[in-house]
Design an enzyme around this catalytic site. Structure first.
Site, mmCIF file in Angstrom:
data_model
loop_
_atom_site.group_PDB
_atom_site.id
_atom_site.type_symbol
_atom_site.label_atom_id
_atom_site.label_comp_id
_atom_site.label_asym_id
_atom_site.label_seq_id
_atom_site.Cartn_x
_atom_site.Cartn_y
_atom_site.Cartn_z
ATOM 1 N N HIS A 1 52.534 42.778 37.039
ATOM 2 C CA HIS A 1 52.028 41.409 36.920
ATOM 3 C C HIS A 1 50.910 41.407 35.878
ATOM 4 C CE1 HIS A 1 48.783 43.016 39.312
ATOM 5 N NE2 HIS A 1 49.616 43.309 40.296
ATOM 6 N N HIS B 1 48.454 44.331 35.649
ATOM 7 C CA HIS B 1 48.877 45.534 34.933
ATOM 8 C C HIS B 1 48.837 45.329 33.425
ATOM 9 C CE1 HIS B 1 51.088 45.915 38.853
ATOM 10 N NE2 HIS B 1 50.624 47.140 38.767
ATOM 11 N N GLN C 1 51.713 58.799 48.817
ATOM 12 C CA GLN C 1 50.537 57.990 49.118
ATOM 13 C C GLN C 1 50.819 56.895 50.144
ATOM 14 O OE1 GLN C 1 50.263 56.736 44.882
ATOM 15 N NE2 GLN C 1 49.625 54.770 45.670
ATOM 16 N N MET D 1 45.263 39.565 41.797
ATOM 17 C CA MET D 1 46.691 39.837 41.609
ATOM 18 C C MET D 1 47.057 41.187 42.216
ATOM 19 S SD MET D 1 47.685 38.379 37.906
ATOM 20 C CE MET D 1 47.404 36.642 37.519
ATOM 21 N N SER D 2 48.208 41.209 42.879
ATOM 22 C CA SER D 2 48.677 42.423 43.531
ATOM 23 C C SER D 2 50.172 42.322 43.735
ATOM 24 C CB SER D 2 47.996 42.591 44.890
ATOM 25 O OG SER D 2 48.685 43.540 45.671
ATOM 26 N N SER D 3 50.839 43.468 43.621
ATOM 27 C CA SER D 3 52.273 43.467 43.894
ATOM 28 C C SER D 3 52.552 42.976 45.305
ATOM 29 C CB SER D 3 52.832 44.875 43.740
ATOM 30 O OG SER D 3 52.687 45.296 42.407
#
Lengths: 284, 284
Positions: A34, A37, A61, A187-189
């Site tokens: 997004h 990145h 992770q 913003m974040s996946s």
């Protein structure tokens, strides 16, 4: 943009460029790209001659009850966006490239507990060791001069900085600014898991952090009171709070009166996804 | 021979040589050099244009009851020997260079337990993590093309090989042959702790390993019997046995019938020092 599908390819191509004196910037990602990145990619371009992005959803992770399998994989769209940004190389390692003997049978790189067992680390045991291990491997393959990590994952940025310093890796670690939706949501996946109603509500996390910042800047040093109040507000808004903390930026220990460089950091579930956000506060 | 006293010096000098296309071989040591080390230096010279040796007594690999403070430090003599051998660079890091925040507050590099918790690892918990951590740091500073580790510390060689592979370090790991005294005793800095009477007796360790090798080569696959017998002989000779094992070379698991690549490895105290030795056995 050239695709690097395996380690040998990546090493050969990039070594040749380094021999020519080219400066290489590296942006490791888990894909589902997004604006956040792409901002890191912009920063990378300003820092170097060659930009390498990796997309790898790192199983090491993710905890056993986390969203490894469900994590969105959108390679075609990601690849298009990176081409448009003028990225030079896209490295796409497989699990076999990174963990040829399986992730359970693998050397680990572990930063000290006092940095990794608090904030996000408290509810995600082993998470940061998974991060530092994969980043170390990627660093060794790519051998960048500089690597960019977003400040949204502030603790991750700090942990990687510490690993890089402690292990004397000759790599500069640069923090990338947080990109936000219009309503302030970082913003974040994982925002993709939110319904549109939830997305509106999710912005309250940012608002509450900012309100706390303003209180601190106005001289309020009753940090535990501020934290209690913020948590209460988040719960009233329907969040399930993981943590809401006011810490020192250098060691992530709880801030006390007279500390000047602070971080307000929070994580909370809203429906399915766990959202995180933070704000640095510099006092005079 | 040029002395590199700090990290910046080492990085700048060696980077310049690599830019010129020079191949760099690295021999990390803890000093108190003997013929064994000098053989590794010889091998290094055959492998590369530039040879870098480091001397650093790494506190992280010594247990609380081990001989860190007593470990012999003989810099002047070591330096003379390395000059005579035509070594190009001697890197002499301090604890502050390697562990600027103290060794307790440092990122660690850890190979899986199944390789590190047996043989020498069983009686020296944390030892191999100390070794892999410091070797990783030294590798990152020196950035060699090839590094030489003696086969006397066979498990160490395997553990470092595994770390290098697992972390995709672009470094070739070469095993150096064991050098021996005339009586067969493997050369070791710790032999200096032995009286001359003990030194004669110490050679029995080698003799018992060789006798075991001959039995195996003659077709004896009763490994537990061979081990019991060897331990008994060592005890009769006044050794206090730490371990006497017959394992597979690839994963250090106990050897079973039909395994073809074996290692006989032993550690035993004779008076003050703990001596180690080993022998590879290849069956058809």
């Amino acid at each position: 943009m050239q695709i690097l599908n395996n380690k040998t390819d990546a090493q050969q191509q990039l070594r040749a460029l380094k021999q020519q004196g080219k400066r290489i910037a590296f942006v490791p990602t888990m894909g589902n790209l997004h604006e956040g990145h792409l901002t890191l990619v912009h920063q990378a371009k300003q820092q170097a001659d060659i930009v390498v992005v990796s997309i790898y959803v790192n199983p090491l992770q993710f905890g056993p009850n986390e969203d490894y399998s469900a994590y969105p994989r959108t390679l075609e769209k990601d690849s298009q966006q990176l081409t448009n940004e003028g990225v030079d190389f896209l490295f796409l390692p497989t699990n076999e490239t990174i963990y040829p003997r399986g992730k359970e049978h693998h050397t680990t790189v572990k930063v000290i507990d006092s940095l990794t067992n608090k904030l996000c680390g408290a509810s995600r045991p082993g998470h940061f060791t998974g991060v530092t291990t994969v980043v170390n491997i990627l660093f060794n393959i790519i051998q960048p001069n500089v690597a960019i990590f977003g400040k949204k994952d502030f603790q991750q940025l700090m942990v990687i900085r510490r690993m890089t310093e402690d292990l004397s890796l000759p790599i500069e670690i640069v923090g990338g600014d947080i990109m936000r939706e219009k309503n302030g949501l970082a913003m974040s996946s994982r925002n993709g898991y939110l319904s549109s109603t939830e997305k509106d509500k999710a912005a309250h996390l940012r608002a509450i952090i900012i309100a706390t910042q303003k209180q601190i800047e106005a001289g309020d040093t009753n940090f535990s009171g501020l934290i209690r109040h913020a948590k209460q507000q988040l719960e009233n808004d329907g969040f399930k709070v993981d943590y809401f903390s006011i810490v020192r930026t250098d060691d992530l220990e709880p801030a006390i009166k007279n500390d000047k460089q602070l971080l307000i950091a929070a994580a909370a579930w809203l429906g399915k996804p766990r959202l995180i956000d933070n704000q640095e506060v510099f006092l005079k």
